[in-house]
Scaffold this motif. Structure first.
Motif, mmCIF file in Angstrom:
data_model
loop_
_atom_site.group_PDB
_atom_site.id
_atom_site.type_symbol
_atom_site.label_atom_id
_atom_site.label_comp_id
_atom_site.label_asym_id
_atom_site.label_seq_id
_atom_site.Cartn_x
_atom_site.Cartn_y
_atom_site.Cartn_z
ATOM 1 N N ALA A 15 34.236 -40.546 33.915
ATOM 2 C CA ALA A 15 34.512 -38.989 33.936
ATOM 3 C C ALA A 15 33.269 -38.078 35.186
ATOM 4 C CB ALA A 15 34.288 -38.184 32.785
ATOM 5 N N ARG A 16 32.100 -38.823 34.852
ATOM 6 C CA ARG A 16 31.040 -38.223 35.744
ATOM 7 C C ARG A 16 31.048 -38.758 37.073
ATOM 8 N NH1 ARG A 16 26.930 -37.068 31.455
ATOM 9 N NH2 ARG A 16 28.071 -36.882 29.766
ATOM 10 N N PRO A 262 30.925 -33.742 30.509
ATOM 11 C CA PRO A 262 32.211 -34.321 29.930
ATOM 12 C C PRO A 262 31.699 -35.606 29.236
ATOM 13 C CG PRO A 262 32.134 -34.630 32.256
ATOM 14 C CD PRO A 262 30.967 -33.707 31.888
ATOM 15 N N PRO A 264 34.569 -37.738 27.345
ATOM 16 C CA PRO A 264 36.116 -37.906 26.921
ATOM 17 C C PRO A 264 36.222 -38.603 25.605
ATOM 18 C CG PRO A 264 35.756 -38.436 29.684
ATOM 19 C CD PRO A 264 34.380 -38.269 28.752
#
Length: 366
Positions: A15-16, A262, A264
């Motif tokens: 995500a990053r 984030p 997830p």
């Protein structure tokens, strides 16, 4: 303290790193968010950004290079990185001691007895005429004064450590082959690197901690060191610790993170992604188990281009005569092979400027 397993950490990293879902962000902002892209292979950053951004156009990155908004320079780990000009100017002084130490680690015998301050002053004097030079050209200009070390040791120390330099275009432009020509920050960017922080303060170190966690967290202090190569960041970590949240991994290591970054659900689907050689999503950790198996760890330092399947390194890839060829590292399911082939065709079209989309997925390993 919550424990995050490898899958949870892997999904956070994807995500990053904009690998869970391609972003619509500007190229300059993306280079900044990622803390730069490892770039000793000049064309690899284009694949890195294609895998992370929707509708990425290579000309945009080329224009940022020629427009002096991003630069190629020795920085983290003494490797060539593509970073924003602002980050290069701000971060370089914090890396100076590490850069000198790493060059000396390779050439300590050759450079024994050389006054590095005197060498730096002589190198700056040669470069003051505004002419870009290769590492060899600069070293040869000083060889009469320092004949013993040899041009390689002199050149490495000058270009990679003593004088903040950028590698000038056309090197690093899309579909362009060019040798390395170096120019000081002052000549290319109009000013030298920022002055060092006052003793007892480390604002750049604190920035590096925050920026690293934004792009790579949750992570341990050892992972931070593996990314930047700096050993002297405990005080910076301590200074920002009150802003951070903490977890543990399955080995019991403390992991730090930004509270609102984030993380997830570990069950979040991860699409197939093709990564370039030396991508920091792998090299940016001391413990790389969140994304690559230990048996394949050597691929990340050997320059292999890899394919992520379900968020893990599962294949390697090459391109020849316009065909993207994939070699499986583990047996992929029929669905996975179909997704690899689809993404490989898109990559082939990107690399060929739309002239072809040939892909070949090799047989599974025994």
């Amino acid at each position: 303290m919550s424990v995050l397993d490898a899958r949870a950490l892997g999904r956070a990293t994807l995500a990053r790193q904009l690998l869970l879902d391609r972003a619509d962000a500007p190229v300059l902002d993306t280079v900044a968010h990622l803390g730069g892209l490892q770039a000793q292979e000049p064309q690899e950053p284009f694949v890195a950004l294609w895998s992370r951004l929707r509708d990425f156009r290579p000309a945009v990155l080329s224009d940022l290079l020629t427009g002096r908004r991003v630069v190629r320079t020795h920085l983290m780990r003494r490797t060539v990185h593509l970073v924003t000009a602002e980050d290069a100017l701000a971060w370089r002084p914090r890396h100076d001691a590490m850069l000198r130490g790493r060059v000396l680690g390779t050439y300590r015998r050759e450079l024994a007895g050389v006054d590095l301050a005197e060498l730096a002053a002589a190198g700056r004097a040669v470069m003051s005429d505004g002419e870009p030079r290769s590492m060899g050209d600069l070293a040869r200009a000083l060889a009469d004064r320092w004949p013993e070390p040899g041009p390689r040791a002199l050149g490495e120390m000058l270009v990679a450590a003593l004088i903040p330099m950028v590698q000038l275009p056309p090197r690093g432009l899309w579909r362009t082959r060019a040798g390395v020509r170096n120019a000081p920050f002052t000549a290319w960017l109009g000013r030298d690197a920022d002055p060092p922080a006052p003793p007892g303060t480390d604002p750049v170190g604190e920035t590096l901690v925050r920026r690293y966690l934004a792009a790579f967290g949750p992570a341990a202090s050892a992972d931070l060191r593996a990314w930047c190569g700096l050993a002297g960041l405990p005080a910076a970590v301590a200074a920002v610790r009150g802003e951070l949240v903490a977890f543990r991994d399955e080995r019991g290591r403390e992991l730090l993170d930004l509270p609102d970054a984030p993380r997830p659900d570990p069950g979040t689907p991860a699409p197939v992604r093709f990564l370039p050689a030396f991508d920091n999503v792998i090299l940016g950790y001391q413990d790389r188990s969140r994304i690559i198996d230990d048996e394949h760890r050597g691929l990340s330092v050997a320059g292999a281009r890899v394919v992520l399947v379900d968020g893990r390194v599962s294949a390697t890839w090459t391109v020849e005569d316009g065909t993207v060829s994939v070699t499986q590292l583990r047996r992929l399911s029929r669905t996975d092979r179909a997704e690899v082939a689809e993404e490989g065709r898109a990559l082939a079209a990107f690399l060929s400027d739309g002239d072809g989309d040939r892909v070949r997925v090799g047989a599974a390993p025994p």
